[in-house]
Scaffold this motif. Sequence first.
Motif, PDB file in Angstrom:
ATOM      1  N   UNK A 247       0.834  -1.209   0.000  1.00 60.00           N
ATOM      2  CA  UNK A 247       0.000   0.000   0.000  1.00 60.00           C
ATOM      3  C   UNK A 247       0.862   1.249   0.000  1.00 60.00           C
ATOM      4  N   UNK A 248       1.894   1.267   0.823  1.00 61.84           N
ATOM      5  CA  UNK A 248       2.752   2.446   0.918  1.00 61.84           C
ATOM      6  C   UNK A 248       3.489   2.708  -0.396  1.00 61.84           C
ATOM      7  N   UNK A 249       3.957   1.649  -1.044  1.00 59.26           N
ATOM      8  CA  UNK A 249       4.629   1.793  -2.341  1.00 59.26           C
ATOM      9  C   UNK A 249       3.653   2.266  -3.410  1.00 59.26           C
ATOM     10  N   UNK A 250       2.420   1.761  -3.339  1.00 57.44           N
ATOM     11  CA  UNK A 250       1.416   2.121  -4.354  1.00 57.44           C
ATOM     12  C   UNK A 250       1.057   3.606  -4.292  1.00 57.44           C
ATOM     13  N   UNK A 251       0.876   4.132  -3.086  1.00 56.79           N
ATOM     14  CA  UNK A 251       0.507   5.548  -3.016  1.00 56.79           C
ATOM     15  C   UNK A 251       1.707   6.444  -3.341  1.00 56.79           C
ATOM     16  N   UNK A 252       2.915   5.958  -3.042  1.00 52.30           N
ATOM     17  CA  UNK A 252       4.104   6.724  -3.434  1.00 52.30           C
ATOM     18  C   UNK A 252       4.183   6.825  -4.952  1.00 52.30           C
ATOM     19  N   UNK A 253       3.894   5.720  -5.644  1.00 54.43           N
ATOM     20  CA  UNK A 253       3.912   5.731  -7.104  1.00 54.43           C
ATOM     21  C   UNK A 253       2.810   6.626  -7.656  1.00 54.43           C
ATOM     22  N   UNK A 254       1.637   6.602  -7.012  1.00 57.28           N
ATOM     23  CA  UNK A 254       0.496   7.384  -7.500  1.00 57.28           C
ATOM     24  C   UNK A 254       0.715   8.883  -7.329  1.00 57.28           C
ATOM     25  N   UNK A 321      -7.939   5.696  -6.095  1.00 56.37           N
ATOM     26  CA  UNK A 321      -7.128   5.130  -7.166  1.00 56.37           C
ATOM     27  C   UNK A 321      -7.500   5.750  -8.519  1.00 56.37           C
ATOM     28  N   UNK A 322      -8.739   6.188  -8.651  1.00 51.63           N
ATOM     29  CA  UNK A 322      -9.193   6.773  -9.914  1.00 51.63           C
ATOM     30  C   UNK A 322      -8.778   8.233 -10.082  1.00 51.63           C
ATOM     31  N   UNK A 323      -8.326   8.856  -8.999  1.00 54.44           N
ATOM     32  CA  UNK A 323      -7.914  10.258  -9.070  1.00 54.44           C
ATOM     33  C   UNK A 323      -6.667  10.409  -9.936  1.00 54.44           C
ATOM     34  N   UNK A 324      -6.709  11.321 -10.864  1.00 53.43           N
ATOM     35  CA  UNK A 324      -5.562  11.573 -11.739  1.00 53.43           C
ATOM     36  C   UNK A 324      -4.702  12.676 -11.114  1.00 53.43           C
ATOM     37  N   UNK A 325      -3.500  12.304 -10.733  1.00 55.78           N
ATOM     38  CA  UNK A 325      -2.564  13.271 -10.140  1.00 55.78           C
ATOM     39  C   UNK A 325      -1.691  13.814 -11.264  1.00 55.78           C
ATOM     40  N   UNK A 326      -2.028  14.971 -11.770  1.00 55.55           N
ATOM     41  CA  UNK A 326      -1.307  15.521 -12.918  1.00 55.55           C
ATOM     42  C   UNK A 326      -1.088  17.023 -12.714  1.00 55.55           C
ATOM     43  N   UNK A 327       0.152  17.450 -12.564  1.00 51.08           N
ATOM     44  CA  UNK A 327       1.347  16.604 -12.561  1.00 51.08           C
ATOM     45  C   UNK A 327       1.545  15.931 -11.212  1.00 51.08           C
ATOM     46  N   UNK A 328       2.337  14.852 -11.230  1.00 49.95           N
ATOM     47  CA  UNK A 328       2.691  14.226  -9.967  1.00 49.95           C
ATOM     48  C   UNK A 328       3.557  15.181  -9.146  1.00 49.95           C
ATOM     49  N   UNK A 329       3.584  14.941  -7.848  1.00 46.23           N
ATOM     50  CA  UNK A 329       4.285  15.854  -6.939  1.00 46.23           C
ATOM     51  C   UNK A 329       5.793  15.780  -7.164  1.00 46.23           C
ATOM     52  N   UNK A 330       6.408  16.943  -7.330  1.00 51.39           N
ATOM     53  CA  UNK A 330       7.856  17.036  -7.462  1.00 51.39           C
ATOM     54  C   UNK A 330       8.434  17.556  -6.149  1.00 51.39           C
ATOM     55  N   UNK A 400      -7.683   2.171  -2.473  1.00 50.72           N
ATOM     56  CA  UNK A 400      -6.619   2.450  -1.514  1.00 50.72           C
ATOM     57  C   UNK A 400      -7.123   2.428  -0.077  1.00 50.72           C
ATOM     58  N   UNK A 401      -8.312   2.979   0.139  1.00 53.60           N
ATOM     59  CA  UNK A 401      -8.828   3.067   1.505  1.00 53.60           C
ATOM     60  C   UNK A 401      -9.101   1.676   2.073  1.00 53.60           C
ATOM     61  N   UNK A 402      -9.487   0.726   1.211  1.00 54.27           N
ATOM     62  CA  UNK A 402      -9.699  -0.649   1.666  1.00 54.27           C
ATOM     63  C   UNK A 402      -8.374  -1.297   2.069  1.00 54.27           C
ATOM     64  N   UNK A 403      -7.326  -1.053   1.274  1.00 51.72           N
ATOM     65  CA  UNK A 403      -6.006  -1.581   1.604  1.00 51.72           C
ATOM     66  C   UNK A 403      -5.518  -1.012   2.939  1.00 51.72           C
TER      67      UNK A 403
END
Length: 455
Positions: A247-254, A321-330, A400-403
């Motif tokens: 879960x932690x890796x997934x949200x970091x990637x998102x 998970x459906x939220x589009x993060x654009x641009x991703x955080x720098x 994500x919230x379920x995980x």
Amino acid sequence: MLKISFPTWYHTPVAQVFTVGLICFCTVGMYIAVNQLGAGGTQDIALSDISNSVLYGVFCIAGFFGGSINNLLGPRLTLFIGTLGYILYIGSLWCFQAQGTHWFLIVAGGILGATAALLWSAQGCIMMSYPDEKDKGRAIGMFWSVFQAGSLIGSIIAFAINVKNGGLDAVKTTTYLAMMIVMAFGSCLCLFILPPSEIRRSGGTRVELHSTIAFREEVAGFLSVFRNRHMLLLLPLSFASNFFYTYQSAIAFALLDSSTRALNGILTSVASICGVQILGLILDIKWLGRRQRGFLGLGVTVTCAAVVWSLGIAYQVGFTRATIIDPKINYKDTARLAKPAALLFFYYINDSFVQSLMYWTMGSLTNDPFTLARYAGFYKAIQSGGAAIAFGIDAVGAPYVNELAANFALLMLALPLCGVVILSIKEHSDVLSDVVEEYVEETKAPSEGEVIDGS
């Protein structure tokens, strides 16, 4: 066979635990650094999840046998074989980046699962059985700090290489190459691992009761772990202890771009080092009894878990998970980065508490290296089974919230059961009495007047 002569100080538990830490620094640390870039730097999180599911699925099966293989082959050879899979896996990531070979990455994940089971069984045996009882908390802290320093330096390398192209999500070839070279050096360090029979604790006491173990005796010891009430009570915490990383890796990637994920790897490595040092000191407080130290460490871990994961829920409801993060955080966008960076930092503080507490609890049950090797293998098998399931859940796109809720619930269930085990810890563990007590516990009680030979 070439025999290397070592100075007296190298035959101490501190030197051996530090050496194992260096080996994991060079191998597992580099592997973690790549994975902290999100999806192993592949840009394909679904493929990464599949590969990791295979990896941890094989790890789960192989882990049960890892301790027994270590007991029969010895820690030096077991560690060496264990390191090779990490080099192959990073090579498969490099190959995928260059050629797009999906199958190689998945096969390499399976091979790594088998070899990692060997490495972690040998590592657990050395870290838990070599040190004196009074120093086990600090020994765990020292190993984990050295090991996590590998992830720290690996993340610094990745950050330095990728920082000029902050918007680039793919890891560059030079990153993979640098990490493979460091891993190969770690494999060579296995030559400097000494067997338990050559280790002397403070006061000149030997680490082990016997220098070798017969195959039939090892089979009996292997089977006894599955009936051991302490390890069964620790099963939920074993399962939970790697479940949260997916879960932690997934949200970091998102949320984060490649360079910022590398920076996050630096911060979370620092968090892990801080966490194990804090809990290691608590678990080795000299003016408290052993059981009191265990409950204090448990209380700190439960409190931290409750606070951090509650804050995690508050942050997670802000996106899906459906939220589009654009641009991703720098990393330059400090206003957006502050909350997720702080949350991930404290996640890893709590994660290191869980790992340290688990190892200390197992190490407090006995001082016998053969038994602790089996315990370590069992722990890593269940832990890897949890990780495999977590990667599978993430691969099918679970919310994500379920995980997050599953992770929180698992920890709140597992930590009190660890407390039950701590309640049974004795002030001192003697290898001979441990072996005899385990034998009596796992077999029928002898008839009156019958003598148990513990020699």
